[in-house]
Design a protein around this motif. Structure first.
Motif, short mmCIF file in Angstrom:
data_model
loop_
_atom_site.label_atom_id
_atom_site.label_comp_id
_atom_site.label_asym_id
_atom_site.label_seq_id
_atom_site.Cartn_x
_atom_site.Cartn_y
_atom_site.Cartn_z
N UNK A 50 0.84 -1.20 0.00
CA UNK A 50 0.00 0.00 0.00
C UNK A 50 0.88 1.25 0.00
N UNK A 65 -4.72 -7.02 -2.92
CA UNK A 65 -5.77 -6.02 -2.78
C UNK A 65 -5.86 -5.08 -3.98
N UNK A 69 -9.06 -4.72 -6.44
CA UNK A 69 -9.77 -3.46 -6.68
C UNK A 69 -9.80 -3.09 -8.15
N UNK A 102 -26.83 2.54 -4.88
CA UNK A 102 -25.76 2.86 -3.94
C UNK A 102 -26.18 2.55 -2.50
N UNK A 106 -24.08 0.00 -0.20
CA UNK A 106 -23.45 0.46 1.03
C UNK A 106 -23.99 -0.26 2.26
N UNK A 115 -19.07 -0.65 -7.60
CA UNK A 115 -19.79 0.48 -8.18
C UNK A 115 -20.42 0.02 -9.50
N UNK A 132 -15.28 -3.03 -9.19
CA UNK A 132 -14.70 -2.25 -8.10
C UNK A 132 -14.04 -0.98 -8.62
N UNK A 326 -3.24 9.46 -13.22
CA UNK A 326 -4.14 10.12 -12.27
C UNK A 326 -4.06 9.46 -10.90
N UNK A 327 -4.19 8.14 -10.89
CA UNK A 327 -4.20 7.42 -9.60
C UNK A 327 -2.82 7.47 -8.95
N UNK A 331 -3.13 11.43 -7.44
CA UNK A 331 -3.78 11.04 -6.19
C UNK A 331 -2.81 10.29 -5.29
N UNK A 333 -1.44 7.46 -5.13
CA UNK A 333 -1.56 6.05 -4.79
C UNK A 333 -0.66 5.25 -5.74
#
Lengths: 365, 414
Positions: A50, A65, A69, A102, A106, A115, A132, A326-327, A331, A333
């Motif tokens: 991570x 993981x 995802x 949603x 949730x 999603x 995901x 982008x990710x 962002x 990650x």
């Protein structure tokens, strides 16, 4: 002096030659190793953690993981909302009312990460595909679409241009320069200029289209319409990059012996059959190289999207590369970004190998 | 006599000692005046004392934050650096910045307006020399011709007035798209420019009381109202969905320009006295303008933080801040400095920006989660602009941000 003599030894003197091969390629191999092989293995390792770009938190192994995802897809069938009498509830337009997806997802911890990817209604049921990371799947499909559209267009354009300028005419050099000039122009500049050309109200393309069709072809919202945005980028990209492939084709064309054409002329062959039976077979290896290299290059689509559409409208031009940047960077990650790159690398490798096999087996015929 | 000679020896020995060198990074903007005045300030600081010598390195703006991030990972940060204010909490949380209390003098910290201080969890990590503010530009002639009231600081436009003005301008047929909102700009502009609208509707990007909750904030009732309002601007053709340039207002293609105070100088050049500068509309919870521009900070790896602090103290003096403002037209970050400038002194012709920023500036959320908030917000808003379902888009953004926060163990907020 001695080495020059050694190098001029007859070719069958294999051993020293092989030594030179290694010696000469060492710098390149070292570079490849340091900047390609090592980072790739680092990315593979990172995709199981991570790791963040900036974070005081300890990096820990998270197993699969990130891949979960990225790739996890699931399905769901929804029943419509029913009133007390068991009747299907419909809104004013007669559309069947379904519970909000949603809220449903949730409320269930096992489903909370999913999603909506896409859905369709059949009878009184709604079939839903969940993912995901629906954005990644959409980006992946967009990238494939781009490759499928741009490779034939770009290679065809390049071949046509190469055929056009492969003749002894005065001033042909000028045309070669003109056709090649988009390649040496920065892709960022080209993208900005084409954004002007594509503009819905002020752009040149729509003005021409309307003038030539006497107003029948309405203004196309090139970059603003989800159906047109990707084709717009395809056209621009093919135009911008075709020059390189044109040069390679040109070199290939000039490698075909003129004797063959002269012989064909004597046999009374037309232009078309000369192209079909001499030019194309003569270009076989060139075509293989051009198609594979264009395909690999096309998978890396990023700059045009970043400058012209930022992945929009509504994700219709987002590509895998754009998603990864982008990710991973914007962002922060980086582990997730690495996972995207690893999957992507495997896919491109697979497709390149498949193409190679395809062309090879054709050659055996 | 002996004492005197001793003293002389003492000073000369001190002068002979090499000053400690401190490295400084600054983003290289297209604004030459800003760079020149910054370099001149460093020169003046180096001349003013013997202990420290600041060495400036310019880094291109386009990749500035990426460069700083990479340098942080490689443990290669300079002593002093400037940063876009919203990334400060992220750097602070990651442990790359020093809290400035106790380093920079308290007097200087107290003199700064709120939006010139970058904070994370009650500690100040960055300080700014200047500020920018949002405004609504128009031309007196256009407003008069269409019978539209000029908004004032006392009485900004309401949402209804704003929409009415747009409808009138659109109906006149003179403007294909009456309002330019710089929709073509990318990156931080989306958050800087449009989150204030969201806040003026009464919603926000994240719950600022705990910096963990997004559900119900970014997709609550007010947020939905804002999303629908925003989408409607494009659906009605008031704003160009994909502008290919940002000159619509200055070339007369648009009647209104929603943009930052940095365009003031350009617009004055284009239109002179005809230019009308108006506050942003009040969408229900008071007008809001974005706060926080480029700030200075001191890194943890800095070997001489006291030297870096002496430099910050120096450039935050009123006359230094005023020099920056005079050269660039940016809003000064202290009242004393504002009084020293031609445009922003009390009664100055741009004073309204200063008051406006002091009264209505709202900083972007001071959380290390900001990079994901900003990126997600931009994607979300682009989708809304292009006609995606408003509630779905908001929900999606909420999910993305909340998962990122939980992945990062709350970013230090528990």
């Amino acid at each position: 002096m001695a080495s020059v003599l050694a190098a001029r030894q007859p070719e069958n003197d294999e051993k020293p030659r092989r030594r030179y091969v290694f010696l000469m390629s060492t710098p390149a191999l070292l570079g490849l190793f340091m900047f390609l092989v090592v980072p790739f293995f680092m990315a593979v390792a990172m995709s199981f953690t991570d790791q963040r770009l900036l974070s005081p938190n300890e990096t820990s192994w998270v197993g699969l993981r990130n891949y979960d995802r990225l790739l996890n897809v699931s399905g769901l069938v929804q029943e419509p909302v029913r009133d007390e009498a068991g009747q299907v509830v419909r809104d004013e337009d007669g559309q069947i009312d379904y519970p909000r997806l949603r809220t449903l997802l949730r409320s269930d911890p096992a489903m909370a990460d999913y999603k909506l990817f896409t859905s369709w209604d059949l009878g009184e049921k709604r079939y839903i595909v969940l993912a995901k990371d629906p954005h990644f799947i959409q980006s992946f499909i967009n990238t494939l679409l781009f490759v499928l559209l741009v490779v034939p267009l770009q290679c065809g354009l390049a071949l046509a241009l190469a055929l056009l300028i492969n003749r002894q005419l005065r001033g042909i050099f000028l045309f070669r320069t003109v056709f090649f000039s988009p390649v040496v122009t920065s892709i960022v500049v080209v993208s900005i200029v084409w954004s002007f050309l594509y503009h819905k109200d002020l752009g040149l393309f729509n003005h021409y289209l309307q003038a030539m069709s006497f107003g029948l072809i309405g203004p196309i919202d090139w970059l603003g319409d989800p159906d047109w945005a990707m084709p717009s980028i395809v056209i621009m990209s093919a135009w911008q990059a075709a020059g390189v492939q044109m040069l390679i084709f040109l070199a290939g064309l000039q490698g075909i012996s003129q004797d063959l054409y002269e012989a064909a002329d004597l046999d009374g062959a037309g232009a078309w059959s000369k192209f079909w039976h001499i030019t194309l077979p003569g270009l076989r290896n060139t075509v293989v190289f051009v198609v594979i290299s264009t395909t690999i290059q096309a998978f890396g689509l990023f700059t045009q999207v970043d400058v012209m559409t930022q992945g929009g409208p509504q994700g219709s031009t987002s590509t895998v590369m754009y998603h990864a940047v982008t990710k991973g960077f914007r962002e922060q990650d980086i582990a997730y970004g690495s996972a995207i790159s690893v999957i992507f690398f495997l896919v491109i490798l697979g497709i390149a190998l498949f193409q190679k096999r395809l062309f090879d087996s054709k050659g055996d015929k | 006599m002996t004492t005197l000679s001793f003293a002389t020896i003492g000073t000369s020995a001190q002068a002979a000692a090499e000053p400690a060198r401190l490295k400084l990074w600054r983003h290289e903007t297209a604004n030459i005046a800003e760079i020149d005045v910054s370099k001149a300030a460093v020169e003046r600081f180096n001349q003013s004392q013997q202990r420290w010598k600041i060495e400036v390195e310019m880094i291109p703006e386009g990749s500035y934050t990426e460069t700083v991030t990479a340098a942080a990972l490689a443990n290669d940060l300079p002593c002093v650096l400037d940063m876009d204010q919203p990334v400060v909490p992220n750097f602070a949380w990651s442990g790359y910045l020093r809290p400035l209390k106790g380093l920079v003098s308290q007097e200087v910290l107290d003199s700064l307006i709120e939006s010139a201080k970058g904070t994370y969890k009650d500690d100040i990590y960055s300080v700014g020399q200047f500020e920018v503010a949002l405004a609504l530009f128009s031309r007196h002639s256009i407003l008069k011709e269409h019978g539209i009231r000029i908004a004032t600081t006392e009485q900004p436009w309401t949402k209804e007035e704003f929409l009415q003005a747009l409808a009138t301008l659109k109906a006149s047929g003179k403007f294909a798209y009456p309002l330019d909102m710089r929709t073509g700009w990318k990156g931080e502009w989306y958050s800087y420019g449009y989150a204030p609208m969201l806040q003026s509707f009464g919603a926000d990007q994240i719950d600022r009381s705990d910096y963990r909750t997004v559900e119900g904030v970014l997709n609550g009732k007010q947020a939905i109202a804002w999303g629908e309002f925003f989408q409607n601007l494009f659906a009605e053709g008031y704003v160009d969905r994909n502008p290919s340039d940002d000159k619509a207002f200055s070339q007369g293609r648009a009647a209104l320009d929603y943009v930052g105070s940095w365009e003031m100088a350009n617009h004055v050049t284009s239109f002179g006295d005809d230019l009308a500068v108006m506050p942003v509309p009040d969408f229900g919870s008071g007008p809001v303008v974005g706060g926080g521009s480029w700030h200075w900070g001191i890194t943890q790896s800095c070997a001489h933080p006291e030297g870096a602090a002496a430099f910050l103290d120096y450039i935050l003096q009123p006359n230094e801040i005023a020099a920056m403002s005079e050269a660039t037209g940016m809003i000064p970050s202290t009242p004393a400095a504002a009084e020293l400038t031609e445009h922003y002194r009390t009664g100055g012709d741009w004073r309204f920006f200063y008051d406006y920023s002091a009264a209505y500036a709202k900083l972007r959320p001071a959380t290390p989660a900001y990079p994901i908030i900003s990126s997600t917000f931009e994607t979300m808003l682009r989708n809304i602009k292009d006609g995606a379902d408003v509630l779905d888009s908001l929900d999606q953004a909420v999910d993305t941000i909340e998962r990122n926060i939980s992945d990062n163990k709350g970013y230090g907020f528990n």
